[in-house]
Scaffold this active site. Structure first.
Site, PDB file in Angstrom:
ATOM      1  N   GLU A 256      -3.143  -4.805   0.019  1.00 63.99           N
ATOM      2  CA  GLU A 256      -1.970  -4.814  -0.863  1.00 63.99           C
ATOM      3  C   GLU A 256      -1.698  -3.435  -1.446  1.00 63.99           C
ATOM      4  O   GLU A 256      -1.327  -3.295  -2.615  1.00 63.99           O
ATOM      5  CB  GLU A 256      -2.187  -5.831  -1.991  1.00 63.99           C
ATOM      6  CG  GLU A 256      -2.332  -7.251  -1.480  1.00 63.99           C
ATOM      7  CD  GLU A 256      -2.576  -8.265  -2.576  1.00 63.99           C
ATOM      8  OE1 GLU A 256      -2.527  -7.904  -3.775  1.00 63.99           O
ATOM      9  OE2 GLU A 256      -2.810  -9.435  -2.234  1.00 63.99           O
ATOM     10  N   CYS A 257      -1.856  -2.404  -0.626  1.00 60.85           N
ATOM     11  CA  CYS A 257      -1.703  -1.020  -1.057  1.00 60.85           C
ATOM     12  C   CYS A 257      -0.456  -0.426  -0.411  1.00 60.85           C
ATOM     13  O   CYS A 257      -0.038  -0.855   0.662  1.00 60.85           O
ATOM     14  CB  CYS A 257      -2.961  -0.240  -0.620  1.00 60.85           C
ATOM     15  SG  CYS A 257      -2.938   1.525  -0.932  1.00 60.85           S
ATOM     16  N   GLY A 258       0.121   0.566  -1.060  1.00 64.98           N
ATOM     17  CA  GLY A 258       1.253   1.272  -0.463  1.00 64.98           C
ATOM     18  C   GLY A 258       0.877   1.944   0.853  1.00 64.98           C
ATOM     19  O   GLY A 258       1.736   2.212   1.695  1.00 64.98           O
TER      20      GLY A 258
ATOM     21  N   THR B 169      -1.236   0.534   3.047  1.00 60.77           N
ATOM     22  CA  THR B 169      -1.655  -0.504   3.987  1.00 60.77           C
ATOM     23  C   THR B 169      -1.026  -0.355   5.370  1.00 60.77           C
ATOM     24  O   THR B 169      -1.694  -0.618   6.372  1.00 60.77           O
ATOM     25  CB  THR B 169      -1.395  -1.911   3.397  1.00 60.77           C
ATOM     26  OG1 THR B 169      -2.140  -2.027   2.183  1.00 60.77           O
ATOM     27  CG2 THR B 169      -1.814  -3.020   4.350  1.00 60.77           C
TER      28      THR B 169
END
Length: 161
Positions: free
Chosen positions: A37-39, A41
């Site tokens: 759920e990371c920018g 990803t």
């Protein structure tokens, strides 16, 4: 003191099996901490691209899901594995979720981040998708910042060298 090698480690893979780094002797290796759920990803896509391009040239990527930054990897191993396969078609080895910094840092990441262990450099994992490049002898050779794409020319040149 002689630097240690990543080949001394046996860890748990994402399915609960054993993953023995000694079996990677003779291969160049990228170790990367991941999050769903990371920018950053979408880097899974480039990691998979890089793996597919060079996996037959003695190169392997090993992913370590970690929840150390902004709680961006909240899932359990089974959910993470399904996410990686469903969204990015990940085929490179993924390990069980670990901690990559702090009091509960995994021993493999202690090796990667402490010059006294790796003989190369002290570092801190800055964010998700930081990449550690290790040579055929399992020695740390290069640290790639999280925002640098896996398919960056500097990475490709290192693999080919």
């Amino acid at each position: 003191m002689k630097p240690q090698s990543i080949h001394q480690f046996i860890v748990e893979d994402i399915s609960g099996g054993k993953f023995d780094f000694s079996e990677l002797k003779g291969k160049k290796l990228m170790v990367v901490n991941t999050a769903s759920e990371c920018g950053l990803t979408p880097q899974y896509e480039q990691l998979e691209e890089l793996y597919n391009e060079f996996k037959d040239d003695n190169f392997i990527i090993v992913g370590f899901p970690a929840n150390n930054f902004g709680a961006q990897e909240p899932g359990e191993n089974k959910e993470i594995a399904a996410f990686c396969t469903r969204n990015y078609g990940v085929t490179f080895p993924m390990m069980g979720k670990i901690s990559v910094k702090g009091d509960d840092i995994h021993s493999l990441y202690r090796f990667l981040t402490q010059k006294s262990n790796n003989g190369f450099a002290d570092s801190e994992v800055e964010w998700n998708f930081q990449k550690y490049l290790l040579d055929e002898d399992g020695r740390l050779a290069k640290i790639i910042p999280p925002a640098t794409l896996p398919i960056d020319e500097s990475v490709i040149q290192w693999i080919k060298s």
